[in-house]
Design an enzyme around this catalytic site. Structure first.
Site, short mmCIF file in Angstrom:
data_model
loop_
_atom_site.label_atom_id
_atom_site.label_comp_id
_atom_site.label_asym_id
_atom_site.label_seq_id
_atom_site.Cartn_x
_atom_site.Cartn_y
_atom_site.Cartn_z
CG HIS A 59 -0.38 0.28 2.52
ND1 HIS A 59 -0.11 -0.71 3.45
CD2 HIS A 59 -0.01 1.43 3.11
CE1 HIS A 59 0.39 -0.17 4.54
NE2 HIS A 59 0.47 1.14 4.36
CG ASP A 89 0.06 -4.05 2.80
OD1 ASP A 89 0.29 -3.49 1.71
OD2 ASP A 89 -0.08 -3.43 3.88
CB SER A 169 3.09 1.72 6.34
OG SER A 169 1.95 1.96 7.12
#
Length: 239
Positions: A59, A89, A169
């Site tokens: 992402h 992911d 992230s």
């Protein structure tokens, strides 16, 4: 313990990088409540596995933009998206300029088989892009246990309370020996409140080393065990 933590971070912090879109760096807008919105930004880790690569979340590099990484020394390097799997992911980036192997983590020598509840873990990354020069920030937490991933699958995720925030992230999670445990992917949060975005609540989620290993086997070597296909039906897209 403090001394061991400092020594470990001295060894591994150079492996952590900031990932940004080439067109949009840092804070790109401010919403009606005055909250800063960071677009196209995250963290990653330099790994060594049949070459030198950067691991991050899928992402973080969604869309068709062009991406750069900023190393801990402040060096900015363009990268290409080699492969990504939105199911787990994860994304694999290839540097378009040389990266030192000394800064890379040997992915094959890591793992989570002996990780126990209560063990301290350390997350590194660039939350909120506070370090404009690419230097990573560290947060210390406690491993809470393995959690079930998607419903009906055999996937599992690591839960801990090391702080992960927007910009973190794709960054790595370490044990106190400097072994890579996985890639930080998400936080558990209640609904957004009046202009504020999601932020750390004490429940952080990391994609474990076993998932990373399977993703790399598919992305780099083109080999995926049959049981992996059943557990992770989302295809790996090699670009």
């Amino acid at each position: 313990v403090e001394g061991a933590l400092v020594q470990m971070l001295d060894r591994v912090s150079r492996s952590t990088v900031t990932v940004v879109t080439r067109q949009r760096i840092g804070v790109t807008s401010i919403d009606a409540a005055g909250a800063k919105i960071i677009a196209g930004a995250g963290s990653g880790v330099i790994i060594r596995d049949a070459g030198v690569w950067i691991l991050t979340n899928a992402h973080v590099v969604q869309g068709t933009g062009q991406y750069d990484i900023t190393t801990s020394s402040g060096r900015r390097i363009p990268v290409a998206v080699h492969a990504k799997d939105t199911g787990v992911d994860l994304a694999l980036l290839s540097p378009l300029e040389s990266l030192s192997e000394a800064d890379a983590v040997e992915i094959a020598s890591t793992g989570t088989s002996d990780l126990r509840e209560g063990q301290w873990v350390v997350a590194t990354g660039n939350p909120f892009l506070l370090a404009e020069n690419g230097a990573s920030a560290a947060s210390l937490g406690v491993y809470s246990g393995a959690r079930v991933g998607r419903s009906g699958s055999t996937d599992y995720l690591l839960q801990h309370d090391a702080e992960i925030n927007p910009g973190s992230s794709g960054g790595p999670l370490w044990d106190l020996h400097g072994r890579l445990l996985g890639i930080n992917g998400a936080i558990v949060t209640r609904s957004m409140r009046q202009g504020g975005g999601p932020s750390h609540t004490g429940a952080s989620i990391t994609i474990p080393h076993a998932h990373v290993r399977r993703f790399l086997d598919s992305a780099i070597r083109g080999t995926v065990p049959a049981e992996t296909v059943a557990a992770n039906p989302a295809p790996v897209i090699v670009e």
